[in-house]
Motif scaffolding. Structure first.
Motif, PDB file in Angstrom:
ATOM      1  N   LEU A  99       0.619  -1.244  -0.233  1.00 55.01           N
ATOM      2  CA  LEU A  99       0.082   0.344   0.240  1.00 55.01           C
ATOM      3  C   LEU A  99       0.850   1.162  -0.496  1.00 55.01           C
ATOM      4  O   LEU A  99       0.801   2.456  -0.375  1.00 55.01           O
ATOM      5  N   THR A 100       1.687   0.996   0.817  1.00 57.25           N
ATOM      6  CA  THR A 100       2.889   2.173   0.299  1.00 57.25           C
ATOM      7  C   THR A 100       4.331   2.597   0.122  1.00 57.25           C
ATOM      8  O   THR A 100       4.565   3.268  -0.028  1.00 57.25           O
ATOM      9  N   GLY A 101       4.601   1.368  -0.501  1.00 56.92           N
ATOM     10  CA  GLY A 101       5.534   1.558  -1.793  1.00 56.92           C
ATOM     11  C   GLY A 101       7.461   1.066  -0.328  1.00 56.92           C
ATOM     12  O   GLY A 101       8.036   0.911  -0.810  1.00 56.92           O
ATOM     13  N   HIS A 102       6.747   1.349   0.520  1.00 62.07           N
ATOM     14  CA  HIS A 102       8.327   1.067   1.727  1.00 62.07           C
ATOM     15  C   HIS A 102       7.451  -0.149   3.341  1.00 62.07           C
ATOM     16  O   HIS A 102       6.187   0.065   2.962  1.00 62.07           O
ATOM     17  N   ARG A 103       8.679  -0.627   3.936  1.00 61.95           N
ATOM     18  CA  ARG A 103       9.145  -1.771   4.524  1.00 61.95           C
ATOM     19  C   ARG A 103       7.983  -1.321   5.476  1.00 61.95           C
ATOM     20  O   ARG A 103       8.330  -0.300   6.146  1.00 61.95           O
ATOM     21  N   GLY A 104       7.027  -1.929   6.255  1.00 65.92           N
ATOM     22  CA  GLY A 104       6.426  -0.988   7.594  1.00 65.92           C
ATOM     23  C   GLY A 104       7.289  -2.089   9.080  1.00 65.92           C
ATOM     24  O   GLY A 104       8.247  -1.415   9.017  1.00 65.92           O
ATOM     25  N   ILE A 105       7.256  -1.942  10.306  1.00 63.96           N
ATOM     26  CA  ILE A 105       7.153  -1.475  11.050  1.00 63.96           C
ATOM     27  C   ILE A 105       6.810  -2.993  12.235  1.00 63.96           C
ATOM     28  O   ILE A 105       7.321  -2.810  13.440  1.00 63.96           O
ATOM     29  N   PHE A 106       6.821  -3.862  11.272  1.00 59.91           N
ATOM     30  CA  PHE A 106       5.495  -5.441  12.287  1.00 59.91           C
ATOM     31  C   PHE A 106       7.554  -6.449  12.500  1.00 59.91           C
ATOM     32  O   PHE A 106       6.311  -7.132  13.021  1.00 59.91           O
ATOM     33  N   SER A 107       7.827  -6.423  12.048  1.00 56.81           N
ATOM     34  CA  SER A 107       9.484  -6.883  12.829  1.00 56.81           C
ATOM     35  C   SER A 107      10.365  -5.975  13.649  1.00 56.81           C
ATOM     36  O   SER A 107      11.727  -6.309  13.708  1.00 56.81           O
ATOM     37  N   SER A 108      10.177  -4.658  13.626  1.00 56.00           N
ATOM     38  CA  SER A 108      10.742  -4.412  14.797  1.00 56.00           C
ATOM     39  C   SER A 108      10.099  -4.177  16.061  1.00 56.00           C
ATOM     40  O   SER A 108       9.561  -4.932  16.606  1.00 56.00           O
ATOM     41  N   GLN A 109      11.128  -3.728  16.859  1.00 57.90           N
ATOM     42  CA  GLN A 109      11.184  -4.093  18.324  1.00 57.90           C
ATOM     43  C   GLN A 109      11.192  -2.307  18.888  1.00 57.90           C
ATOM     44  O   GLN A 109      12.348  -1.954  18.421  1.00 57.90           O
ATOM     45  N   ILE A 110      11.114  -2.159  20.745  1.00 63.75           N
ATOM     46  CA  ILE A 110      11.834  -1.414  21.438  1.00 63.75           C
ATOM     47  C   ILE A 110      12.307  -1.291  22.796  1.00 63.75           C
ATOM     48  O   ILE A 110      12.144  -2.648  23.097  1.00 63.75           O
ATOM     49  N   GLY A 111      13.677  -0.614  22.680  1.00 60.81           N
ATOM     50  CA  GLY A 111      14.469  -1.211  23.530  1.00 60.81           C
ATOM     51  C   GLY A 111      13.966   0.168  24.820  1.00 60.81           C
ATOM     52  O   GLY A 111      13.566   1.091  23.671  1.00 60.81           O
ATOM     53  N   PHE A 112      13.907   0.001  25.933  1.00 58.74           N
ATOM     54  CA  PHE A 112      13.639   0.704  26.900  1.00 58.74           C
ATOM     55  C   PHE A 112      14.509   0.251  28.029  1.00 58.74           C
ATOM     56  O   PHE A 112      15.168   0.067  28.168  1.00 58.74           O
ATOM     57  N   VAL A 113      14.246   1.886  29.084  1.00 55.34           N
ATOM     58  CA  VAL A 113      14.795   1.756  30.592  1.00 55.34           C
ATOM     59  C   VAL A 113      13.720   1.360  31.247  1.00 55.34           C
ATOM     60  O   VAL A 113      12.548   2.216  30.945  1.00 55.34           O
ATOM     61  N   SER A 114      13.719   0.388  32.189  1.00 59.30           N
ATOM     62  CA  SER A 114      12.522   0.776  33.294  1.00 59.30           C
ATOM     63  C   SER A 114      13.290  -0.113  34.260  1.00 59.30           C
ATOM     64  O   SER A 114      14.199  -0.254  35.022  1.00 59.30           O
ATOM     65  N   THR A 115      12.639   0.506  35.791  1.00 58.35           N
ATOM     66  CA  THR A 115      13.011   0.205  36.981  1.00 58.35           C
ATOM     67  C   THR A 115      12.174  -0.550  37.087  1.00 58.35           C
ATOM     68  O   THR A 115      12.471  -0.874  38.886  1.00 58.35           O
ATOM     69  N   THR A 116      12.192  -1.679  36.225  1.00 54.77           N
ATOM     70  CA  THR A 116      11.029  -2.911  37.249  1.00 54.77           C
ATOM     71  C   THR A 116      11.695  -3.061  38.720  1.00 54.77           C
ATOM     72  O   THR A 116      10.958  -3.812  39.380  1.00 54.77           O
TER      73      THR A 116
END
Lengths: 441, 181
Positions: A166-183
């Motif tokens: 639909l867009t001609g570009h690769r999407g985000i569905f194989s990506s991940q998000i790193g972040f910091v947590s104080t869990t």
């Protein structure tokens, strides 16, 4: 783990392109470069259970929700309410000649995603077809076979293909998000899927860990941690237990940023005095000092071609964003509005730099053109909003916000719309960093 | 002549003898208090105890003062303005005291921690904390403290003294903190 992943992908995903009728035209339905998108009204009826025998209505519902949420996540679609649909999804057909497209245009749908599944022994077979409801035409169709527990991956794989079409570009569905947590009580880096699903802890330092940054091949993570009693930069291979620590006496070693397509990174180091931007090899060797000034130079971010970088400097007396060529030359000041502009993140699509600005006592996310056009404000009146990070296709921005009290990770479209929380863990979540598209996913 | 001889001989024998006895006597005197102590009167004993107590108290007082000075050294932070790493007059006054103390205690070394309030972004605050620690170290080096006795570290906004979200807490948190190694 890796090998089994690969095996699953190779062995179980039998992908059949089922362009049954005429070949699909490469029409771009969605222009992801447009600043304000009109969301395409899209119908996603419940998956049709084609197994025969005992109905799997719960699975049908789960798969439909998964597809709806994933499609909606992109921000490109307006998902229509199923209550208004005119046909029974368990009766209606899935192929073009069996579909009465008027039933769909009458409820306002421009796109229609028709799906079905059946069990083949222990394996789950899924068919997903995307139609242009106006033209009454198949845009793309896919068939996948996998284990039940692969259903998220199968649906994300379809979504990735759909977005590409639909867009001609690769999407985000194989990506991940790193972040910091104080869990755990200390600050550790976590990694979750792009949609906040399946968060898992990546570091175990028992101390302060900050500023995760993905290499552009998605294999390495650089970050700062205090394991050795001071802020050092660690460069770690994500899957293999190896890496380097850049240990410099008296240095505040922070804000690593990888050079696109290279095993090299920029970071702010202060072992020679004031915090300045340096170019380092992926092995942690200092190659070159890129900024020379008496003040603070911190938080570099590279243009997609790797030739320029933006960074924060207080050389004018307050923190502002500057742009400079990696090869050298003068730094050009980019931000002039406000007394506090930090955390620049260059869009992977090259046109914009997202950053954090202070206005009326609140920190918010702004967008400015790489040549200084704008800026426009993306968050407003909802707590403090910090640490923007771009999705690999440049259509979404994740950030941290304390709008609901403790700091959490949120995501929004690159124009500031559809702000929503990504996940909740115990403690507070900060410093999101969106990965590139990951292979072997 | 013979008279002279005898006098000379006597002197030769007597003087070293005198010297010998004198040095012996000196030694004896040194070891005496312990011996004579047992024979001294009660009043004298009390006087000795009081003296020892006074000495002990003096020692404790000095120790306490030393502890207090160390405590003060570590507890009294210097403070900064928002988004600034320049030293305020009050901070300079405190640092001159610090420098005096460090000169009187040449074997100490100090960790100089730079901290920020929670406002602003974590990465910029990390750099700002670096600057605060660094300007503090420079001041101390300029008034004569050896640079290798001072180690700087920035904690940015990561270790607030007061976690509250108000001006008072923020003012407390914008600090350089000293830790004696």
């Amino acid at each position: 783990m890796k090998r089994s992943h690969l095996f699953v992908i190779l062995a179980l995903f039998v992908i059949l392109v089922v362009c049954l009728n005429r070949p699909c035209q490469a029409r771009v339905y969605i222009d992801i470069n447009a600043p304000y998108l009109r969301k395409i009204p899209t119908a996603i009826p419940i998956f049709k259970d084609m197994s025969g025998g005992q109905p799997h209505s719960q699975l049908a519902k789960t798969l439909s929700e998964l597809l709806t949420e994933s499609t909606d996540f992109t921000g490109f679609f307006k998902i229509l309410d199923r209550e208004s649909f005119l046909e029974d999804p368990q009766e209606a057909g899935l192929v073009q000649r069996e579909i009465n497209f008027k039933n769909w245009t009458d409820v306002g749908a421009e796109l229609l995603i028709k799906c079905g599944f059946k069990y083949n022994g222990d394996l789950l077979e899924m068919e997903l077809r995307l139609f242009d409801a106006f033209d009454g035409r198949l845009i793309m169709g896919k068939r996948y076979t996998g284990r039940q527990e692969d259903k998220r991956r199968i649906i994300h794989r379809f979504c990735d293909e759909m977005i590409l079409r639909l867009t001609g570009h690769r999407g985000i569905f194989s990506s991940q998000i790193g972040f910091v947590s104080t869990t755990t009580g200390s600050k550790e880096i976590y990694i979750a899927d792009f949609d906040g699903y399946n968060p898992r802890r990546f570091t175990d330092t028992g101390t302060i860990t900050l500023f995760p940054a993905w290499s552009s091949d998605g294999k390495w993570l650089a970050y700062t941690d205090y394991r050795h009693g001071k802020p050092d930069i660690f460069i770690r291979h994500i899957k293999e237990k190896r890496g380097t620590v850049v240990s410099l006496k008296g240095s505040t070693s922070i804000t690593p940023a990888w050079v696109p397509g290279q095993f090299a990174l920029l970071a702010s180091l202060s072992h020679e005095g004031n915090p300045s931007i340096y170019l380092l090899s992926g092995n942690g060797k200092i190659m070159r000092k890129l900024t020379r000034h008496w003040g603070i130079d911190v938080a570099p971010t590279l243009s997609p071609d790797g030739k320029k970088f933006a960074f924060v400097s207080n050389r004018s007396g307050s923190p502002q964003i500057y742009v400079k060529n990696v090869a050298g030359g003068n730094a050009r000041r980019l931000t002039y509005e406000g007394r506090y502009n930090t955390s620049p993140q260059w869009s992977p699509r090259g046109n914009f730099i997202a950053y954090v600005g202070l206005s009326k006592g609140q920190f918010d996310i702004y967008l400015i053109g790489a040549e200084g056009q704008g800026p426009i404000q993306l968050t407003q009146g909802a707590g403090n909003n910090e640490s923007p990070t771009w999705s690999p296709d440049g259509t979404l921005i994740a950030f941290s916000s304390n709008r609901e009290g403790p700091s959490r990770i949120y995501v929004m479209n690159a124009n500031g719309t559809d702000q929503r929380r990504l996940l909740i863990l115990n403690g507070e979540q900060t410093n999101p960093s969106w990965s590139p598209r990951l292979t072997g996913y | 002549m013979t008279k002279r001889f005898w006098i000379g001989l006597a002197l030769l024998l007597v003087i070293p003898g005198l010297i010998f006895t004198a040095s012996c006597a000196k030694k004896q005197v040194k070891s005496e208090p312990g011996v004579t102590g047992t024979e001294s009167t009660g009043a004298k004993r009390l006087e000795g105890d009081a003296q020892a107590r006074a000495l002990e108290e003096e020692r404790l007082r000095e120790q306490r003062a030393e502890m207090a000075a160390r405590q003060k050294f570590q507890n009294e932070d210097i403070h900064f303005e928002f988004d600034k790493s320049g030293l305020l007059p009050e901070a300079k006054r405190i640092l001159r005291d610090r420098a005096k103390w460090m000169m009187a205690h040449p074997n100490t070394s100090v960790i100089v921690e730079g901290h920020c309030d929670e406002r602003g972004t974590s990465e910029y605050n990390m750099a700002l904390g670096d600057r605060r620690a660094s300007s503090t170290k420079s001041f101390l080096v300029n008034v004569g403290i050896a640079s290798q006795r001072l180690t700087t570290i920035s904690y940015g906004e990561e270790k607030p003294l007061d976690p509250a979200n108000n001006d008072e807490a923020w003012a407390k948190n914008r600090r350089v903190h000293f830790v004696l190694e």
